[in-house]
Scaffold this motif. Sequence first.
Motif, mmCIF file in Angstrom:
data_model
loop_
_atom_site.group_PDB
_atom_site.id
_atom_site.type_symbol
_atom_site.label_atom_id
_atom_site.label_comp_id
_atom_site.label_asym_id
_atom_site.label_seq_id
_atom_site.Cartn_x
_atom_site.Cartn_y
_atom_site.Cartn_z
ATOM 1 N N THR A 226 0.820 -1.207 0.000
ATOM 2 C CA THR A 226 0.000 0.000 0.000
ATOM 3 C C THR A 226 0.858 1.264 0.000
ATOM 4 O O THR A 226 2.002 1.256 0.476
ATOM 5 N N ASN A 227 0.281 2.319 -0.536
ATOM 6 C CA ASN A 227 0.896 3.644 -0.501
ATOM 7 C C ASN A 227 -0.185 4.650 -0.161
ATOM 8 O O ASN A 227 -1.338 4.492 -0.587
ATOM 9 N N TYR A 228 0.204 5.676 0.589
ATOM 10 C CA TYR A 228 -0.742 6.709 0.981
ATOM 11 C C TYR A 228 -0.144 8.091 0.737
ATOM 12 O O TYR A 228 1.065 8.300 0.845
ATOM 13 N N ALA A 229 -1.016 9.017 0.451
ATOM 14 C CA ALA A 229 -0.596 10.409 0.424
ATOM 15 C C ALA A 229 -0.244 10.821 1.845
ATOM 16 O O ALA A 229 -0.846 10.351 2.818
ATOM 17 N N ASP A 230 0.726 11.706 1.969
ATOM 18 C CA ASP A 230 1.152 12.147 3.300
ATOM 19 C C ASP A 230 -0.017 12.731 4.092
ATOM 20 O O ASP A 230 -0.104 12.556 5.311
ATOM 21 N N SER A 231 -0.924 13.381 3.400
ATOM 22 C CA SER A 231 -2.017 14.080 4.069
ATOM 23 C C SER A 231 -3.031 13.128 4.725
ATOM 24 O O SER A 231 -3.809 13.552 5.579
ATOM 25 N N VAL A 232 -3.017 11.857 4.332
ATOM 26 C CA VAL A 232 -3.994 10.910 4.888
ATOM 27 C C VAL A 232 -3.333 9.774 5.649
ATOM 28 O O VAL A 232 -4.027 8.938 6.247
ATOM 29 N N GLN A 233 -2.014 9.732 5.626
ATOM 30 C CA GLN A 233 -1.289 8.658 6.304
ATOM 31 C C GLN A 233 -1.706 8.585 7.772
ATOM 32 O O GLN A 233 -1.730 9.597 8.469
ATOM 33 N N GLY A 234 -2.044 7.392 8.215
ATOM 34 C CA GLY A 234 -2.440 7.195 9.599
ATOM 35 C C GLY A 234 -3.915 7.425 9.867
ATOM 36 O O GLY A 234 -4.412 7.073 10.944
ATOM 37 N N ARG A 235 -4.634 7.984 8.895
ATOM 38 C CA ARG A 235 -6.078 8.222 9.074
ATOM 39 C C ARG A 235 -6.906 7.364 8.130
ATOM 40 O O ARG A 235 -8.013 6.958 8.469
ATOM 41 N N PHE A 236 -6.386 7.120 6.939
ATOM 42 C CA PHE A 236 -7.105 6.334 5.922
ATOM 43 C C PHE A 236 -6.454 4.970 5.780
ATOM 44 O O PHE A 236 -5.227 4.834 5.909
ATOM 45 N N THR A 237 -7.281 3.980 5.475
ATOM 46 C CA THR A 237 -6.779 2.629 5.225
ATOM 47 C C THR A 237 -7.429 2.073 3.974
ATOM 48 O O THR A 237 -8.660 2.035 3.877
ATOM 49 N N ILE A 238 -6.605 1.633 3.040
ATOM 50 C CA ILE A 238 -7.108 1.006 1.824
ATOM 51 C C ILE A 238 -7.007 -0.503 1.962
ATOM 52 O O ILE A 238 -6.051 -1.024 2.550
ATOM 53 N N SER A 239 -8.014 -1.194 1.464
ATOM 54 C CA SER A 239 -8.008 -2.650 1.498
ATOM 55 C C SER A 239 -8.773 -3.177 0.292
ATOM 56 O O SER A 239 -9.435 -2.409 -0.411
ATOM 57 N N SER A 240 -8.665 -4.461 0.080
ATOM 58 C CA SER A 240 -9.374 -5.057 -1.042
ATOM 59 C C SER A 240 -9.800 -6.475 -0.710
ATOM 60 O O SER A 240 -9.153 -7.152 0.100
ATOM 61 N N ASP A 241 -10.887 -6.880 -1.330
ATOM 62 C CA ASP A 241 -11.372 -8.250 -1.230
ATOM 63 C C ASP A 241 -11.271 -8.820 -2.636
ATOM 64 O O ASP A 241 -12.145 -8.558 -3.483
ATOM 65 N N ASN A 242 -10.212 -9.546 -2.890
ATOM 66 C CA ASN A 242 -9.946 -10.007 -4.248
ATOM 67 C C ASN A 242 -11.031 -10.948 -4.768
ATOM 68 O O ASN A 242 -11.340 -10.953 -5.962
ATOM 69 N N ALA A 243 -11.603 -11.734 -3.864
ATOM 70 C CA ALA A 243 -12.644 -12.681 -4.284
ATOM 71 C C ALA A 243 -13.881 -11.945 -4.797
ATOM 72 O O ALA A 243 -14.601 -12.453 -5.653
ATOM 73 N N LYS A 244 -14.109 -10.748 -4.275
ATOM 74 C CA LYS A 244 -15.278 -9.972 -4.667
ATOM 75 C C LYS A 244 -14.938 -8.857 -5.652
ATOM 76 O O LYS A 244 -15.835 -8.106 -6.057
ATOM 77 N N ASN A 245 -13.650 -8.743 -5.999
ATOM 78 C CA ASN A 245 -13.212 -7.643 -6.871
ATOM 79 C C ASN A 245 -13.699 -6.296 -6.345
ATOM 80 O O ASN A 245 -14.181 -5.437 -7.099
ATOM 81 N N THR A 246 -13.561 -6.126 -5.064
ATOM 82 C CA THR A 246 -14.041 -4.918 -4.397
ATOM 83 C C THR A 246 -12.939 -4.311 -3.557
ATOM 84 O O THR A 246 -12.210 -5.041 -2.875
ATOM 85 N N GLY A 247 -12.839 -3.010 -3.614
ATOM 86 C CA GLY A 247 -11.873 -2.296 -2.800
ATOM 87 C C GLY A 247 -12.583 -1.352 -1.840
ATOM 88 O O GLY A 247 -13.738 -0.981 -2.049
ATOM 89 N N TYR A 248 -11.871 -0.998 -0.780
ATOM 90 C CA TYR A 248 -12.453 -0.157 0.258
ATOM 91 C C TYR A 248 -11.455 0.934 0.652
ATOM 92 O O TYR A 248 -10.240 0.739 0.573
ATOM 93 N N LEU A 249 -12.012 2.028 1.094
ATOM 94 C CA LEU A 249 -11.199 3.089 1.683
ATOM 95 C C LEU A 249 -11.868 3.495 2.988
ATOM 96 O O LEU A 249 -12.940 4.115 2.973
ATOM 97 N N GLN A 250 -11.269 3.091 4.090
ATOM 98 C CA GLN A 250 -11.768 3.479 5.409
ATOM 99 C C GLN A 250 -11.137 4.813 5.766
ATOM 100 O O GLN A 250 -9.901 4.928 5.808
ATOM 101 N N MET A 251 -11.970 5.793 6.012
ATOM 102 C CA MET A 251 -11.490 7.144 6.293
ATOM 103 C C MET A 251 -11.901 7.529 7.712
ATOM 104 O O MET A 251 -13.099 7.620 8.005
ATOM 105 N N ASN A 252 -10.935 7.714 8.564
ATOM 106 C CA ASN A 252 -11.170 8.101 9.952
ATOM 107 C C ASN A 252 -10.612 9.489 10.214
ATOM 108 O O ASN A 252 -9.792 10.004 9.444
ATOM 109 N N SER A 253 -11.041 10.073 11.304
ATOM 110 C CA SER A 253 -10.559 11.396 11.710
ATOM 111 C C SER A 253 -10.623 12.381 10.548
ATOM 112 O O SER A 253 -9.663 13.091 10.250
#
Length: 119
Positions: free
Chosen positions: A57-84
Amino acid sequence: QVQLVESGGGLVQAGGSLRLSCAASGSAFIITQMAWYRQAPGKEREMVARISSGDSTNYADSVQGRFTISSDNAKNTGYLQMNSLKPEDTAVYYCNVRALQLARLYDFWGQGTQVTVSS
């Protein structure tokens, strides 16, 4: 062709959380990379987070530590959890998928989902 459907945007107060989803569909494709970009009014589109098929994974400095990217390969779906969330996170968020299809790499884009963070 690969179709991307995004969901999860909305209005949230500063400090709150949102989770964006990006579902990919089509025929005979393999996702090699999924990313989220955003574009605020009057600004250029910028990369927010990126995940490869090997889960690096790679993140922009502005979101590092607040956002989390993940994916479910079986479902071909990606997620972006955005906190704070902060007001400066307000933008249209776009899902981007790089996929191997018929032995060629293509970039596909979602339609965008609005995220608005109020102060």
